[in-house]
Enzyme design. Sequence first.
Site, mmCIF file in Angstrom:
data_model
loop_
_atom_site.group_PDB
_atom_site.id
_atom_site.type_symbol
_atom_site.label_atom_id
_atom_site.label_comp_id
_atom_site.label_asym_id
_atom_site.label_seq_id
_atom_site.Cartn_x
_atom_site.Cartn_y
_atom_site.Cartn_z
ATOM 1 N N SER A 166 0.830 -1.197 0.000
ATOM 2 C CA SER A 166 0.000 0.000 0.000
ATOM 3 C C SER A 166 0.869 1.253 0.000
ATOM 4 O O SER A 166 1.640 1.480 -0.920
ATOM 5 C CB SER A 166 -0.965 -0.032 1.190
ATOM 6 O OG SER A 166 -1.912 1.006 1.126
ATOM 7 N N ASP A 315 -2.740 6.470 -3.505
ATOM 8 C CA ASP A 315 -1.537 5.832 -2.988
ATOM 9 C C ASP A 315 -1.156 4.719 -3.974
ATOM 10 O O ASP A 315 -1.859 4.487 -4.965
ATOM 11 C CB ASP A 315 -1.747 5.327 -1.560
ATOM 12 C CG ASP A 315 -2.751 4.194 -1.471
ATOM 13 O OD1 ASP A 315 -3.589 4.061 -2.384
ATOM 14 O OD2 ASP A 315 -2.716 3.444 -0.474
ATOM 15 N N ASP A 317 -1.333 1.489 -4.313
ATOM 16 C CA ASP A 317 -2.256 0.435 -4.734
ATOM 17 C C ASP A 317 -3.652 0.976 -5.009
ATOM 18 O O ASP A 317 -4.586 0.215 -5.249
ATOM 19 C CB ASP A 317 -2.298 -0.715 -3.726
ATOM 20 C CG ASP A 317 -2.945 -0.347 -2.400
ATOM 21 O OD1 ASP A 317 -2.823 0.823 -1.982
ATOM 22 O OD2 ASP A 317 -3.555 -1.226 -1.757
ATOM 23 N N ASP A 319 -6.037 2.404 -3.299
ATOM 24 C CA ASP A 319 -7.228 2.272 -2.459
ATOM 25 C C ASP A 319 -7.446 3.499 -1.570
ATOM 26 O O ASP A 319 -8.473 3.603 -0.896
ATOM 27 C CB ASP A 319 -7.191 0.991 -1.617
ATOM 28 C CG ASP A 319 -6.065 0.932 -0.600
ATOM 29 O OD1 ASP A 319 -5.180 1.816 -0.619
ATOM 30 O OD2 ASP A 319 -6.066 -0.001 0.223
#
Length: 555
Positions: A166, A315, A317, A319
């Site tokens: 992440s 960010d 990834d 999400d």
Amino acid sequence: MSEFDEIIDAAEAWNAAEPDEDLRVELVDLVEAARSDDPEERAAARSDLAQRFSGRLQFGTAGLRAAVAAGPMRMNRLVVRQAAAGLGRWLLDEQAAGRIDRAAERGVVIAHDARRKSDLFALDTARVLAAMGIRSMLHPGVQPTPVLAWSITGLEAAAGVVVTASHNPPADNGYKVFLETGSQIVSPVDTQISACIGAFDPLAVPLAQEDDHLIRRLDLSWQEAYVASIPAVRLRPEVPGVPVAYSAMHGVGAETIELAFAAAGFEPPIPVVEQHLPDARFPTVAFPNPEEPGAMDLLLETAQESGAAIALANDPDADRLGVAIPTDDGGWRKLSGDEIGWLFADHILANTTGDDRLVVTTLVSSSLLGRMAAARGVHAEETFTGFKWIGKIATERAAIGQRFVLGYEQALGYLVTDRPLDKDGISAAVLMAEIAACAAADGVTLQGRLDAIADEFGRYVTAELSVRMEPAAGAAWVDDVEASPPATVGDRAVESVSTYPEAGLVRLMLDGGVRIQIRPSGTEPKVKLYGEGVDIDVAVLDELLAALAATAPAN
């Protein structure tokens, strides 16, 4: 045998099983440095080895996260294989107990980001599951976490895995597990899976061949299906778009967000070129998190130069969603996570109807959402920190006829639709672009929208402060605050104390309605402090947080 000799033996056994040459070489060099004649080099290497072999990386509610390196306390293929085996054993146990129907047949859907070794971690997960007789489905290439989460229910999978760290630092990687609902695992599932993981020797986990019949490689149809769902996010589709600046933060969101904007009827966002393509080195940001100071600097420059109406950042990834807006003096201002949540709530509640609507936020997010919901006659829930709990509440409330329309946490996590049941920075970006477009069409600024909310409910002010501490010390400090709460924080009396053991959180209500909360981070070695007040100066709130932080024990 000395403790050092035991660590060396463990390191050599690890290296004998380590499948990656670069990590084997790294560990050999570290062992040699631990025997160096240079006392400083020797001490540093021995400390590093001791940390790597001090136990095993714990599987918590955020899965696994650590730096990519050799050893059981780091992220590597052996640790991932052990984790995959533990997940597989849990699924088979749940199937045997009748709690998950046909788990092995329905299988696990897997995706990965562009971080170091993510592709290998994903493939090894599939190979471990196949060796256990469990079907797996691998997404092609790199994919944002929301696409993975969205596809779980579409594929009717028993679980999902995404390999990502992440917004963690560049050296890290991670491993998230999702339930069949498309939401992340919650307690007690995390502890159950962790127990299953511990039953496997990471050096001896069986692997199927890469072409095993139980390993299915997906095409791009699930990304396409996710994108096809995006237009339904819009609440005012007749409103034309405005210029949007965008940063993918060297992550994997750019391709999908461009497709999503097109599907929603918007022009492509104006990219931060240096950060647009996936790059595991993250060369322009030390910490690829839109919350971090400096992380959005290039985005703000792009927004200023392009004449954008709003600036958005995912960010790595994709999400999470960061937002910045123009200011009256010609500059730009990053919004806090709560301010973004208030804009979503204002827009969604104004453009939907029904007293069955439900909004959900977390304990450490602003309490303003509850007031906004009450004024609009909709249900509001407050739950534990972590988006997985928002997904759990949405699932539970659906069973009693409540319709989820918004969930958010102040750490830039937003869900503005009912699928997937996890934070989604892509669909949130599309709706935020619509909010900016509506403001422009109405002849107001986004700051004007926030000011109108403050005029109606009061000016809610929030602040945060983190204290770096090792996890055990941080948890002990929070326990001490709970057991012996202070009579005052700064110059304000503590009027009440509430505890939330499931979240490890203590809430102090101070004179004047100021709320101070404290909890250990679930993913980093620090304790987080959160403050909120109404019509208060942020400097005063910062001082109160600093006063509580000053009571932390030496670490």
